[in-house]
Design a protein around this motif. Structure first.
Motif, PDB file in Angstrom:
ATOM      1  N   ASP A 126     -33.272 -25.482 -13.669  1.00  0.00           N
ATOM      2  CA  ASP A 126     -34.755 -24.864 -14.290  1.00  0.00           C
ATOM      3  C   ASP A 126     -35.898 -24.297 -13.896  1.00  0.00           C
ATOM      4  N   PHE A 127     -36.872 -23.748 -14.211  1.00  0.00           N
ATOM      5  CA  PHE A 127     -37.963 -23.066 -13.301  1.00  0.00           C
ATOM      6  C   PHE A 127     -39.250 -23.839 -13.349  1.00  0.00           C
ATOM      7  N   GLU A 137     -36.892 -22.216  -8.781  1.00  0.00           N
ATOM      8  CA  GLU A 137     -35.902 -22.953  -9.214  1.00  0.00           C
ATOM      9  C   GLU A 137     -35.356 -24.218  -8.913  1.00  0.00           C
ATOM     10  N   ASN A 151     -39.154 -17.728  -6.082  1.00  0.00           N
ATOM     11  CA  ASN A 151     -38.182 -16.082  -6.206  1.00  0.00           C
ATOM     12  C   ASN A 151     -38.117 -15.125  -4.840  1.00  0.00           C
ATOM     13  N   THR A 172     -38.459 -23.383 -18.795  1.00  0.00           N
ATOM     14  CA  THR A 172     -37.216 -22.833 -19.075  1.00  0.00           C
ATOM     15  C   THR A 172     -35.912 -24.327 -18.969  1.00  0.00           C
ATOM     16  N   GLU A 241     -33.914 -15.775 -17.782  1.00  0.00           N
ATOM     17  CA  GLU A 241     -33.908 -14.855 -16.507  1.00  0.00           C
ATOM     18  C   GLU A 241     -34.766 -14.603 -15.859  1.00  0.00           C
ATOM     19  N   LYS A 244     -37.704 -16.985 -15.705  1.00  0.00           N
ATOM     20  CA  LYS A 244     -37.830 -16.875 -13.370  1.00  0.00           C
ATOM     21  C   LYS A 244     -38.207 -16.878 -12.903  1.00  0.00           C
ATOM     22  N   ARG A 245     -38.771 -15.364 -13.152  1.00  0.00           N
ATOM     23  CA  ARG A 245     -39.430 -14.506 -12.204  1.00  0.00           C
ATOM     24  C   ARG A 245     -40.471 -13.936 -12.347  1.00  0.00           C
TER      25      ARG A 245
END
Length: 366
Positions: A126-127, A137, A151, A172, A241, A244-245
């Motif tokens: 998970d983020f 993450e 990141n 997430t 994905e 997450k960034r």
């Protein structure tokens, strides 16, 4: 050799510790550590070949299994030393004193780690983002701290108790994506339809934008009026994905928006002050310029009036669709309730008719 192995070292209560019992205890404890390490390697390999949905459950089972293996090795080591396990109340009392003297934070982090493993509100992969602004993450949940990988590939250790007691955002949760808002501005007077088309083109040009569906759709909202600009937001659903960034994701959308605005000839304004003459001898715009040059200007009655140009209001459409869905759900519930009431009424009516027939039917004399 036997004499050496049976040499008494010290006594713990009624138990005598010999060289052989000490070696056996060390062997059991080292064996437990080795088995726990091999079990961890096995679990890590299973996680690599598992699906994204099954990896967190495998991680929880692996951590719980490691703790149990180490505990079992510790108990075997104590048994090999000849220690009566029923007398561990003394050890528990000493542990309580140690906790009271300053180990309570470590013990609290350990318990918090167990809660994180079995609570499933946060899982490996998970983020999350903390109130302090730290985001990353979840890579692992240890006995004392949880490891986040940012990141920028920086490992951040967060005490487990902080994740339990403080608020945070799980971007997430349940392996789902989220909707993001990308703000941008254009000059006052820009055509809203052109702005919308440009923003939608920008979203489509970004490779990680999810396609539109019944419950997810890319939209463009007009969110405010500035002193020199119209304020818009591109409302879009990216892939998980990309969520997450967030830094790279927002940069990609801003880059695409700037390219699209330039292609459509839209200006990104900057603070400025313009002096504008609204009318010249009762004439405005091009008519005022013609009056300035001494050319003929049409009278007010001759001026053609422009009506407002229709445009798509995504924010209003979204609310209308949600309201329509809610109205449909309420209508279906009303229909089901009415059908249920009618069915009950029909059943009562049939029962009443049968009762009347039974009472009015003449009895047969025997």
């Amino acid at each position: 050799m036997n004499t050496f192995l049976n040499t008494d070292l010290w006594k713990i209560g009624a138990s005598t510790i010999t060289v052989s019992s000490l070696l056996a205890a060390l062997g059991f404890f080292a064996g437990g550590i080795l088995v726990a390490w091999l079990f961890k390697r096995f679990v890590d390999r299973m996680r690599r070949y598992s699906t994204a949905e099954g990896a967190p459950a495998i991680y929880v089972a692996g951590q719980a299994g490691r703790y149990l293996i180490i505990l079992f090795g510790f108990l075997l080591a104590g048994s090999a030393l000849g220690i009566d396990l029923s007398s561990l109340s003394l050890f528990a009392g000493a542990l309580g004193v140690g906790i009271g003297l300053g180990v309570q934070d470590i013990f609290k982090d350990f318990i918090a780690g167990l809660v994180l493993l079995f609570d499933r509100s946060m899982e490996v992969g998970d983020f999350i983002e903390l109130d302090t602004g730290v985001a990353g993450e979840i890579r692992s949940v240890g006995a004392r701290a949880t490891t986040l990988i940012t990141n920028d590939n920086v490992a951040v250790l967060i005490p487990n108790s902080m994740l339990i007691s403080n608020s945070l955002t799980n971007w997430t949760r349940n392996r789902a994506t989220r909707r993001i808002h990308v703000p941008f501005i254009v000059a006052l007077g820009s055509d809203k339809n052109v702005v919308r088309a440009a923003a939608l083109e920008a979203a489509e040009a970004v490779p990680f934008t999810l396609p539109d569906s019944d419950d997810r759709r890319t939209q463009v909202w007009l969110v405010g009026f500035g002193e020199y600009a119209l304020k818009f937001e591109l409302v879009v659903w990216p892939k998980r994905e990309a969520v997450k960034r967030p830094g790279s994701m927002m940069a990609a959308y801003r880059w695409a928006i700037d390219d699209a605005l330039q292609r459509h000839g839209l200006e990104i304004p900057f603070p400025q002050h313009d002096v504008r003459i609204r009318s010249f001898f009762g004439s405005e715009g091009e008519e005022g310029l013609r009056t300035w040059r001494g050319e003929h200007a049409p009278r007010p009655a001759e001026r053609a009036t422009k009506g407002p140009v229709g445009s798509v209001n995504d924010a209003a459409v979204e609310i209308s669709e949600k309201q329509a869905q809610q109205d449909q759900i309420e209508a279906e519930e009303t229909i089901r309730e009415a059908a249920s009431i009618m069915q009950k009424a029909s059943t009562v009516s049939v029962d009443s008719d049968e009762e009347v027939d039974r009472k009015t039917k003449p009895r047969t004399k025997r």
